[in-house]
Design a protein around this motif. Sequence first.
Motif, PDB file in Angstrom:
ATOM      1  N   GLN A 107      44.561  49.419  36.636  1.00  0.00           N
ATOM      2  CA  GLN A 107      43.952  49.269  35.318  1.00  0.00           C
ATOM      3  C   GLN A 107      43.912  47.796  34.938  1.00  0.00           C
ATOM      4  N   TYR A 108      42.961  47.435  34.078  1.00  0.00           N
ATOM      5  CA  TYR A 108      42.936  46.071  33.558  1.00  0.00           C
ATOM      6  C   TYR A 108      44.256  45.786  32.851  1.00  0.00           C
ATOM      7  N   SER A 210      39.816  41.509  37.914  1.00  0.00           N
ATOM      8  CA  SER A 210      38.674  40.899  37.231  1.00  0.00           C
ATOM      9  C   SER A 210      37.505  41.865  37.089  1.00  0.00           C
ATOM     10  N   ASP A 211      37.311  42.728  38.094  1.00  0.00           N
ATOM     11  CA  ASP A 211      36.175  43.652  38.070  1.00  0.00           C
ATOM     12  C   ASP A 211      36.571  44.919  38.830  1.00  0.00           C
ATOM     13  N   HIS A 212      36.514  46.054  38.136  1.00  0.00           N
ATOM     14  CA  HIS A 212      36.949  47.306  38.764  1.00  0.00           C
ATOM     15  C   HIS A 212      35.764  47.877  39.539  1.00  0.00           C
ATOM     16  N   ASP A 217      32.191  48.294  37.726  1.00  0.00           N
ATOM     17  CA  ASP A 217      32.219  47.025  37.004  1.00  0.00           C
ATOM     18  C   ASP A 217      31.936  45.873  37.972  1.00  0.00           C
ATOM     19  N   TYR A 222      30.950  41.543  32.142  1.00  0.00           N
ATOM     20  CA  TYR A 222      32.159  41.311  31.350  1.00  0.00           C
ATOM     21  C   TYR A 222      31.979  41.785  29.919  1.00  0.00           C
ATOM     22  N   THR A 223      33.074  42.223  29.324  1.00  0.00           N
ATOM     23  CA  THR A 223      33.124  42.534  27.895  1.00  0.00           C
ATOM     24  C   THR A 223      34.181  41.645  27.254  1.00  0.00           C
ATOM     25  N   ASP A 225      36.669  42.621  25.507  1.00  0.00           N
ATOM     26  CA  ASP A 225      37.978  43.244  25.747  1.00  0.00           C
ATOM     27  C   ASP A 225      38.500  42.887  27.131  1.00  0.00           C
ATOM     28  N   ARG A 226      37.642  42.963  28.141  1.00  0.00           N
ATOM     29  CA  ARG A 226      38.060  42.600  29.501  1.00  0.00           C
ATOM     30  C   ARG A 226      38.496  41.143  29.570  1.00  0.00           C
ATOM     31  N   GLU A 230      42.180  39.898  30.558  1.00  0.00           N
ATOM     32  CA  GLU A 230      42.321  39.007  31.716  1.00  0.00           C
ATOM     33  C   GLU A 230      43.094  37.746  31.345  1.00  0.00           C
TER      34      GLU A 230
END
Length: 257
Positions: A107-108, A210-212, A217, A222-223, A225-226, A230
């Motif tokens: 998970q992020y 960084s990117d799931h 993703d 990018y958002t 929230d991400r 990060e």
Amino acid sequence: MKLYGDFEKEDWLNVLKLSEKELPNAFIIHGEWEFQDNLSLWKEILSTNVHMPKWNTVIGKFKNRNIGFANVYGSPMASNIVHQFAGSGTDLFIQTGYFGGLSPTIQYGDILIVSAAQMQDGVSHWYLPEQTLVEADKELAEAACRYCEQKGYSYIKGHVVSMGAMLIETHGMVKEWSLADFLGVDMETATTLAIAHKFNKRAVGLLNLSDHLLHGDTLYSYTKDRALIESETDKAIRDVALYLSSKCSVILLFLEV
């Protein structure tokens, strides 16, 4: 006349224009395209007796230990730093940076503590030609896990695949890596681990999601929230890396004596 592969410790110290007293006890190698902000940040962190032997490298002191930081991108850049400093006598290397997620368990916000890396980066096999998987130092990885638990950082430990051409990744590759139980894909960790093994040094990876990829993703979706998660995870990883650099290098050296 010697060529690079024949260089010994004194040759590399001469190349780096460093004395043994100035040599880092531990080195943090950060994989990221953008480097200006990282170098500025690490100049502040390592603000005592600062040296810049290379354009992407800062050496200074943290808690009275010589620590190095270099911003790299991809396995060739990582190899130039790790090889030269391992050859000069630095004992401990910590790969930081980012990875694409390959597992639903990731998970992020998680710190991926790398226990081993698949060698598809194009550089590591030159150092360990008989291997396809290179392991991180077990004691360093366990120390990182314990410190994360102590600090309340979310983490997961497992294998990554390191490959040398991020923009060629496909859904088919992601599915294949995921089915093989890799937690993530990055570009530098196998290189750093392999060179550390070659020089009989210790190394571990601490990576940030960084990117799931498994969820679709990308770096281009990018958002806010991400980006916020990060950034906070980067701070936690720096804390763990500095802990390993300043504390564990002393502990592990004691264990070897």
